[in-house]
Design an enzyme around this catalytic site. Structure first.
Site, PDB file in Angstrom:
ATOM      1  N   LYS A 204       0.797  -1.228   0.000  1.00  0.00           N
ATOM      2  CA  LYS A 204       0.000   0.000   0.000  1.00  0.00           C
ATOM      3  C   LYS A 204       0.827   1.273   0.000  1.00  0.00           C
ATOM      4  O   LYS A 204       2.027   1.276   0.217  1.00  0.00           O
ATOM      5  CB  LYS A 204      -0.981  -0.029   1.163  1.00  0.00           C
ATOM      6  CG  LYS A 204      -2.185  -0.908   0.823  1.00  0.00           C
ATOM      7  CD  LYS A 204      -3.254  -0.838   1.856  1.00  0.00           C
ATOM      8  CE  LYS A 204      -4.372  -1.794   1.420  1.00  0.00           C
ATOM      9  NZ  LYS A 204      -5.358  -1.975   2.448  1.00  0.00           N
ATOM     10  N   ARG A 244      -3.105 -10.015   4.951  1.00  0.00           N
ATOM     11  CA  ARG A 244      -3.638 -10.180   3.598  1.00  0.00           C
ATOM     12  C   ARG A 244      -2.601  -9.633   2.628  1.00  0.00           C
ATOM     13  O   ARG A 244      -2.309  -8.437   2.660  1.00  0.00           O
ATOM     14  CB  ARG A 244      -4.958  -9.404   3.501  1.00  0.00           C
ATOM     15  CG  ARG A 244      -5.626  -9.417   2.140  1.00  0.00           C
ATOM     16  CD  ARG A 244      -6.862  -8.506   2.177  1.00  0.00           C
ATOM     17  NE  ARG A 244      -7.570  -8.489   0.915  1.00  0.00           N
ATOM     18  CZ  ARG A 244      -7.224  -7.737  -0.126  1.00  0.00           C
ATOM     19  NH1 ARG A 244      -6.181  -6.944  -0.055  1.00  0.00           N
ATOM     20  NH2 ARG A 244      -7.924  -7.791  -1.245  1.00  0.00           N
TER      21      ARG A 244
HETATM   22  N1  PMM Z   1      -7.760  -3.641   1.079  1.00  0.00           N
HETATM   23  C1  PMM Z   1      -8.103  -3.841  -0.195  1.00  0.00           C
HETATM   24  C2  PMM Z   1      -9.065  -4.810  -0.541  1.00  0.00           C
HETATM   25  N2  PMM Z   1      -9.646  -5.573   0.407  1.00  0.00           N
HETATM   26  N3  PMM Z   1      -9.891  -6.159   2.663  1.00  0.00           N
HETATM   27  C3  PMM Z   1      -9.575  -5.974   3.946  1.00  0.00           C
HETATM   28  N4  PMM Z   1     -10.161  -6.724   4.906  1.00  0.00           N
HETATM   29  N5  PMM Z   1      -8.669  -5.035   4.329  1.00  0.00           N
HETATM   30  C4  PMM Z   1      -8.048  -4.216   3.426  1.00  0.00           C
HETATM   31  O1  PMM Z   1      -7.257  -3.351   3.841  1.00  0.00           O
HETATM   32  C5  PMM Z   1      -8.355  -4.396   2.055  1.00  0.00           C
HETATM   33  C6  PMM Z   1      -9.298  -5.389   1.703  1.00  0.00           C
HETATM   34  C7  PMM Z   1      -7.487  -2.999  -1.269  1.00  0.00           C
HETATM   35  O2  PMM Z   1      -6.263  -3.473  -1.646  1.00  0.00           O
HETATM   36  P1  PMM Z   1      -5.980  -4.460  -2.906  1.00  0.00           P
HETATM   37  O3  PMM Z   1      -6.195  -3.670  -4.143  1.00  0.00           O
HETATM   38  O4  PMM Z   1      -4.606  -4.832  -2.625  1.00  0.00           O
HETATM   39  O5  PMM Z   1      -6.870  -5.647  -2.882  1.00  0.00           O
END
Ligand code: PMM
Length: 265
Positions: A204, A244
Site C-alpha cells: 500500500k 492479507r
Molecule cells: N484492502 C483492499 C481490498 N480488500 N480487505 C480488507 N479486509 N482489508 C483491506 O485493507 C483491504 C481489503 C485494497 O487493496 P488491494 O487492491 O490490494 O486488494
C-alpha cells in the site's frame, strides 16, 4: 491470506487475474506458496475507484470462488454487496470480507448472519471515490478502535455471534501514511477489542511513502513486497490473526519466523 483481485483496475495487480481460469490458477499458486486462505474480490477499492455494477461483480467473483472451493481451498469473498456475499457463500466461501464493515449495504449483516460464516469488519468511513477527504483524525488509534467497537456491537446486535467477527484497521482507507503507521504501531489497542485482527497492508501507499527515494518518488507497487513481508512479521509478532498479501511466499516465511520468535520468548 493471499489476494486474487478479479478486476481490471486494482491498484497493485489490476488486470493480471481478470479471467476465471487465470484467477483460479493464481489462487492455487498462492496456496502452494503458503496461503491458508484466498481472498477473492471482483471490485477494486483503490483510492478514487468508482463502483462496479452488481451483475459484473457476480460474474467476476462467484465462478472463481466455486472453482477454488472445489479444489479444497478455503476462500473468503471480498465484497461490499449482500447479494455477492450470499452467492459466494452458496458457492462455498468460508468467510465474508467487507471493506465497509457492513455499512455499504444494509442487507449485508443479515445475509452473513443467515449464511453462518465469519465476517471481517474493516474500519471504513465511506466509498473510495472520496475517502481521502475523510482522513481526518485527532487520535487515529483511539478513533478507529471506537468506530470498530460500534460496528462490532451493531453486528452482534443484528445476529452475527461475536466469535464469528474479525476486525481490520483498514489501512489506506480514509487514512494517510502517518495514520497507517500509527495503527500498525497501535495493534495492541485493536486487539483489546477481543476479536482476531486482520492486517492488510500489502504494497500500500504508506509503504511507498516510507520507501520513497530522496526526490520523494515511491517504488512501484511490486517493488514493495520485501517491505510487505517485513511488516507481515511485525504484525504477526504483535498478535495479528492474519495478514492479507499479494506475494505469499515471502510473507509465509516472515510469519513463520515471527511465530518462532514469539514462542521462544
Ligand atoms: N484492502 C483492499 C481490498 N480488500 N480487505 C480488507 N479486509 N482489508 C483491506 O485493507 C483491504 C481489503 C485494497 O487493496 P488491494 O487492491 O490490494 O486488494
Amino acid at each position: 491470506m493471499g489476494v486474487v483481485n478479479v478486476t481490471p483496475d486494482s491498484f497493485s495487480d489490476g488486470g493480471r487475474w481478470f479471467d476465471t481460469t487465470t484467477a483460479v490458477t493464481h489462487g492455487l499458486d498462492l496456496v502452494a506458496g503458503g496461503a491458508d486462505l484466498v481472498d477473492v474480490g471482483g471490485e477494486s477499492t483503490r483510492p478514487g475507484a468508482t463502483r462496479v455494477d452488481e451483475d459484473e461483480e457476480l460474474r467476476r467473483g462467484v465462478p472463481v470462488v466455486r472453482a477454488l472451493t472445489a479444489e479444497g481451498v478455503v476462500v473468503s469473498v471480498d465484497t461490499m454487496r449482500a447479494s455477492v456475499a450470499a452467492r459466494a457463500i452458496d458457492a462455498g466461501a468460508a468467510l465474508v470480507n467487507d471493506v465497509s464493515g457492513g455499512l455499504a449495504d444494509p442487507a449485508m449483516v443479515p445475509a452473513v448472519a443467515a449464511g453462518g460464516v465469519p465476517f471481517v469488519v474493516m474500519h471504513w468511513r465511506g466509498f473510495s471515490h472520496d475517502m481521502n477527504s475523510r482522513a481526518v483524525y485527532g487520535d487515529v488509534v483511539g478513533e478507529v478502535v471506537a468506530e470498530l467497537a460500534l460496528r462490532v456491537e451493531a453486528e452482534v446486535g443484528a445476529g452475527i455471534p461475536p466469535e464469528r467477527l474479525v476486525i481490520d484497521p483498514g489501512l489506506g482507507f480514509a487514512k494517510r501514511a502517518e495514520h497507517d503507521l500509527s495503527l500498525v504501531a497501535g495493534l495492541g489497542a485493536l486487539r483489546s477489542l477481543g476479536r482476531p485482527v486482520l492486517v492488510a497492508r500489502s504494497r500500500k501507499r504508506f509503504l511507498g511513502h516510507v520507501l520513497s527515494d530522496p526526490e520523494g518518488v515511491p517504488p512501484p507497487a511490486e517493488g514493495r513486497d520485501a517491505a510487505t513481508a517485513a511488516l507481515s512479521a511485525i504484525a504477526a509478532y504483535a498478535g495479528a490473526w492474519a495478514v492479507r498479501v499479494h506475494d505469499v511466499p515471502a510473507t509465509a516465511d516472515a510469519v513463520r519466523v515471527a511465530h518462532a520468535i514469539a514462542s521462544a520468548t
